[in-house]
Motif scaffolding. Structure first.
Motif, PDB file in Angstrom:
ATOM      1  N   CYS A 152       0.859  -1.180   0.000  1.00 11.36           N
ATOM      2  CA  CYS A 152       0.000   0.000   0.000  1.00 11.36           C
ATOM      3  C   CYS A 152       0.898   1.234   0.000  1.00 11.36           C
ATOM      4  O   CYS A 152       2.096   1.151   0.297  1.00 11.36           O
ATOM      5  CB  CYS A 152      -0.924  -0.006   1.219  1.00 11.36           C
ATOM      6  N   GLU A 153       0.330   2.369  -0.329  1.00 11.97           N
ATOM      7  CA  GLU A 153       1.142   3.583  -0.448  1.00 11.97           C
ATOM      8  C   GLU A 153       1.793   3.962   0.875  1.00 11.97           C
ATOM      9  O   GLU A 153       2.942   4.412   0.910  1.00 11.97           O
ATOM     10  CB  GLU A 153       0.274   4.732  -0.965  1.00 11.97           C
ATOM     11  N   ASP A 154       1.078   3.751   1.993  1.00 15.14           N
ATOM     12  CA  ASP A 154       1.645   4.091   3.304  1.00 15.14           C
ATOM     13  C   ASP A 154       2.879   3.246   3.598  1.00 15.14           C
ATOM     14  O   ASP A 154       3.928   3.760   4.015  1.00 15.14           O
ATOM     15  CB  ASP A 154       0.602   3.888   4.409  1.00 15.14           C
ATOM     16  N   CYS A 155       2.755   1.917   3.405  1.00 13.97           N
ATOM     17  CA  CYS A 155       3.893   1.030   3.668  1.00 13.97           C
ATOM     18  C   CYS A 155       5.037   1.304   2.701  1.00 13.97           C
ATOM     19  O   CYS A 155       6.209   1.227   3.063  1.00 13.97           O
ATOM     20  CB  CYS A 155       3.461  -0.430   3.575  1.00 13.97           C
ATOM     21  N   ASN A 156       4.693   1.633   1.458  1.00 19.39           N
ATOM     22  CA  ASN A 156       5.716   1.926   0.459  1.00 19.39           C
ATOM     23  C   ASN A 156       6.518   3.160   0.849  1.00 19.39           C
ATOM     24  O   ASN A 156       7.754   3.163   0.768  1.00 19.39           O
ATOM     25  CB  ASN A 156       5.056   2.124  -0.899  1.00 19.39           C
ATOM     26  N   HIS A 157       5.830   4.205   1.315  1.00 22.59           N
ATOM     27  CA  HIS A 157       6.535   5.421   1.735  1.00 22.59           C
ATOM     28  C   HIS A 157       7.381   5.146   2.972  1.00 22.59           C
ATOM     29  O   HIS A 157       8.514   5.631   3.084  1.00 22.59           O
ATOM     30  CB  HIS A 157       5.543   6.541   2.023  1.00 22.59           C
ATOM     31  N   GLY A 158       6.837   4.359   3.923  1.00 20.72           N
ATOM     32  CA  GLY A 158       7.597   4.032   5.123  1.00 20.72           C
ATOM     33  C   GLY A 158       8.844   3.234   4.797  1.00 20.72           C
ATOM     34  O   GLY A 158       9.916   3.454   5.377  1.00 20.72           O
ATOM     35  N   LYS A 159       8.719   2.314   3.841  1.00 19.23           N
ATOM     36  CA  LYS A 159       9.859   1.506   3.431  1.00 19.23           C
ATOM     37  C   LYS A 159      10.931   2.383   2.786  1.00 19.23           C
ATOM     38  O   LYS A 159      12.122   2.213   3.042  1.00 19.23           O
ATOM     39  CB  LYS A 159       9.383   0.437   2.445  1.00 19.23           C
ATOM     40  N   LYS A 160      10.516   3.325   1.959  1.00 19.89           N
ATOM     41  CA  LYS A 160      11.477   4.224   1.322  1.00 19.89           C
ATOM     42  C   LYS A 160      12.202   5.075   2.360  1.00 19.89           C
ATOM     43  O   LYS A 160      13.404   5.331   2.247  1.00 19.89           O
ATOM     44  CB  LYS A 160      10.774   5.107   0.296  1.00 19.89           C
ATOM     45  N   ASP A 161      11.457   5.522   3.395  1.00 22.23           N
ATOM     46  CA  ASP A 161      12.093   6.294   4.457  1.00 22.23           C
ATOM     47  C   ASP A 161      13.145   5.450   5.170  1.00 22.23           C
ATOM     48  O   ASP A 161      14.226   5.930   5.515  1.00 22.23           O
ATOM     49  CB  ASP A 161      11.047   6.775   5.467  1.00 22.23           C
ATOM     50  N   PHE A 162      12.798   4.168   5.422  1.00 28.94           N
ATOM     51  CA  PHE A 162      13.733   3.263   6.083  1.00 28.94           C
ATOM     52  C   PHE A 162      14.978   3.078   5.225  1.00 28.94           C
ATOM     53  O   PHE A 162      16.114   3.149   5.715  1.00 28.94           O
ATOM     54  CB  PHE A 162      13.056   1.918   6.334  1.00 28.94           C
ATOM     55  N   TYR A 163      14.792   2.855   3.926  1.00 29.83           N
ATOM     56  CA  TYR A 163      15.929   2.651   3.042  1.00 29.83           C
ATOM     57  C   TYR A 163      16.797   3.910   2.950  1.00 29.83           C
ATOM     58  O   TYR A 163      18.020   3.834   2.931  1.00 29.83           O
ATOM     59  CB  TYR A 163      15.462   2.272   1.641  1.00 29.83           C
ATOM     60  N   SER A 164      16.148   5.069   2.897  1.00 26.60           N
ATOM     61  CA  SER A 164      16.912   6.305   2.737  1.00 26.60           C
ATOM     62  C   SER A 164      17.811   6.566   3.939  1.00 26.60           C
ATOM     63  O   SER A 164      18.832   7.239   3.811  1.00 26.60           O
ATOM     64  CB  SER A 164      15.959   7.493   2.526  1.00 26.60           C
ATOM     65  N   SER A 165      17.445   6.013   5.108  1.00 27.26           N
ATOM     66  CA  SER A 165      18.281   6.203   6.291  1.00 27.26           C
ATOM     67  C   SER A 165      19.616   5.479   6.154  1.00 27.26           C
ATOM     68  O   SER A 165      20.534   5.708   6.938  1.00 27.26           O
ATOM     69  CB  SER A 165      17.542   5.727   7.550  1.00 27.26           C
ATOM     70  N   HIS A 166      19.723   4.583   5.152  1.00 20.41           N
ATOM     71  CA  HIS A 166      20.969   3.845   4.931  1.00 20.41           C
ATOM     72  C   HIS A 166      21.625   4.231   3.612  1.00 20.41           C
ATOM     73  O   HIS A 166      22.489   3.508   3.109  1.00 20.41           O
ATOM     74  CB  HIS A 166      20.691   2.342   4.947  1.00 20.41           C
ATOM     75  N   ASP A 167      21.250   5.375   3.059  1.00 19.91           N
ATOM     76  CA  ASP A 167      21.802   5.789   1.769  1.00 19.91           C
ATOM     77  C   ASP A 167      23.322   5.953   1.815  1.00 19.91           C
ATOM     78  O   ASP A 167      23.999   5.760   0.803  1.00 19.91           O
ATOM     79  CB  ASP A 167      21.163   7.102   1.308  1.00 19.91           C
ATOM     80  N   ALA A 168      23.862   6.321   2.975  1.00 16.71           N
ATOM     81  CA  ALA A 168      25.310   6.504   3.070  1.00 16.71           C
ATOM     82  C   ALA A 168      26.054   5.204   2.805  1.00 16.71           C
ATOM     83  O   ALA A 168      27.223   5.208   2.413  1.00 16.71           O
ATOM     84  CB  ALA A 168      25.692   7.043   4.453  1.00 16.71           C
ATOM     85  N   HIS A 169      25.375   4.077   3.003  1.00 17.48           N
ATOM     86  CA  HIS A 169      26.005   2.771   2.785  1.00 17.48           C
ATOM     87  C   HIS A 169      25.474   2.095   1.517  1.00 17.48           C
ATOM     88  O   HIS A 169      25.635   0.885   1.361  1.00 17.48           O
ATOM     89  CB  HIS A 169      25.742   1.862   3.986  1.00 17.48           C
TER      90      HIS A 169
END
Length: 278
Positions: A152-169
């Motif tokens: 769903c769009e909510d889970c998709n946005h939450g997942k992207k936020d989680f992934y973006s927190s590891h962008d440095a790696h």
């Protein structure tokens, strides 16, 4: 003779419209384009873009990931911190990793009619389902149906936020995912974080990147058989769920040949030693 790559589009020219359509992402492209000789850190990108666009950090991080669809924007360690350098074109600049997502594949992915993460449905809960990449394309994920799921769009946005927190790696994660054996994927990911705590959710994603691992925790425990020292920590103050984190304190070189075979050999040897001692 290798064909020379065409020059990058001018941020103020019409050619960029073929690849980037929204104004905000074009603005960030222009910033990276002008900073090619002095690549900015993600902190700098966020601060500049937040001032220019007034957007949240998660939106800015997503726009940087979107640029990677067509452009090579690696996170390079420069002077002790990760900086985002616009180096050229993405070698797969068709905008897709592998074959495109056809209408038929999209329909097949969405056929269950239920979010793979929260379980809500469009009919009962009024949510909208989207096709999500289990392993992000920026981390080496492809468009094969095994890497796609309905969210769903909510889970998709939450997942992207989680992934973006590891962008440095991101580059290290992509490198870890490239290995065939799950033990090596897990171990290389832990090494990439250089002793920092790694969330179990991220380890699970990387462990299952090539083939789904129903019990990736077992694979992680098995790595200890090779002489690795891996610690775990449970955290009870991060929302409603108890989250488990892992970090590697020391490791040994990978064995030559099959890692799984070597683990089985050592397990048998250890079991025989315990039996003899008993």
């Amino acid at each position: 003779m290798e064909e020379e790559s065409p020059p990058l589009p001018d941020p103020d020219g019409p050619d960029l419209d073929q690849y980037v359509r929204d104004t905000s992402t074009k603005t960030i492209y222009g910033f990276l384009y002008r900073r090619r000789e002095n690549p900015p850190s993600m902190v700098e990108i966020r601060a500049w873009a937040a001032n220019e666009l007034g957007e949240a950090h998660s939106q800015i991080d997503r726009r940087v990931r979107d640029l990677r669809t067509f452009f090579d924007v690696p996170a390079e360690r420069i002077d002790g911190e990760y900086r985002y350098a616009l180096r050229g074109w993405n070698p797969k600049r068709t905008g897709l990793v592998g074959a495109p997502i056809t209408r038929r594949v999209r329909a097949e992915v969405l056929a269950p009619g239920r979010c793979a993460q929260c379980g809500r449905t469009p009919l009962t809960h009024g949510i909208v389902l989207v096709v999500d990449h289990r392993v992000p394309q920026a981390w080496g994920g492809d468009n094969e149906i095994e890497n796609l799921q309905p969210l769903c769009e909510d889970c998709n946005h939450g997942k992207k936020d989680f992934y973006s927190s590891h962008d440095a790696h991101a580059e290290e994660i992509k490198q870890a995912i490239s290995h065939e054996e799950p033990h090596r994927r897990i171990g290389e990911l832990l090494k990439a974080f250089r002793g920092a705590w790694v969330p179990g959710e991220l380890i699970g994603i990387v462990a299952s990147a090539v083939q789904y691992q129903e019990d990736w925790q077992k694979r992680l425990r098995e790595i200890r058989t090779l002489g690795w020292v891996i610690r775990s920590e449970k955290r009870y103050n991060e929302g409603s769920r108890v989250r488990t984190y892992y970090r590697v304190e020391s490791w040994e070189p990978w064995p030559t040949g099959s890692i799984s075979a070597e683990i089985r050999r050592r397990e048998r040897s250890n079991a025989a030693r315990r039996s003899d001692d008993g």
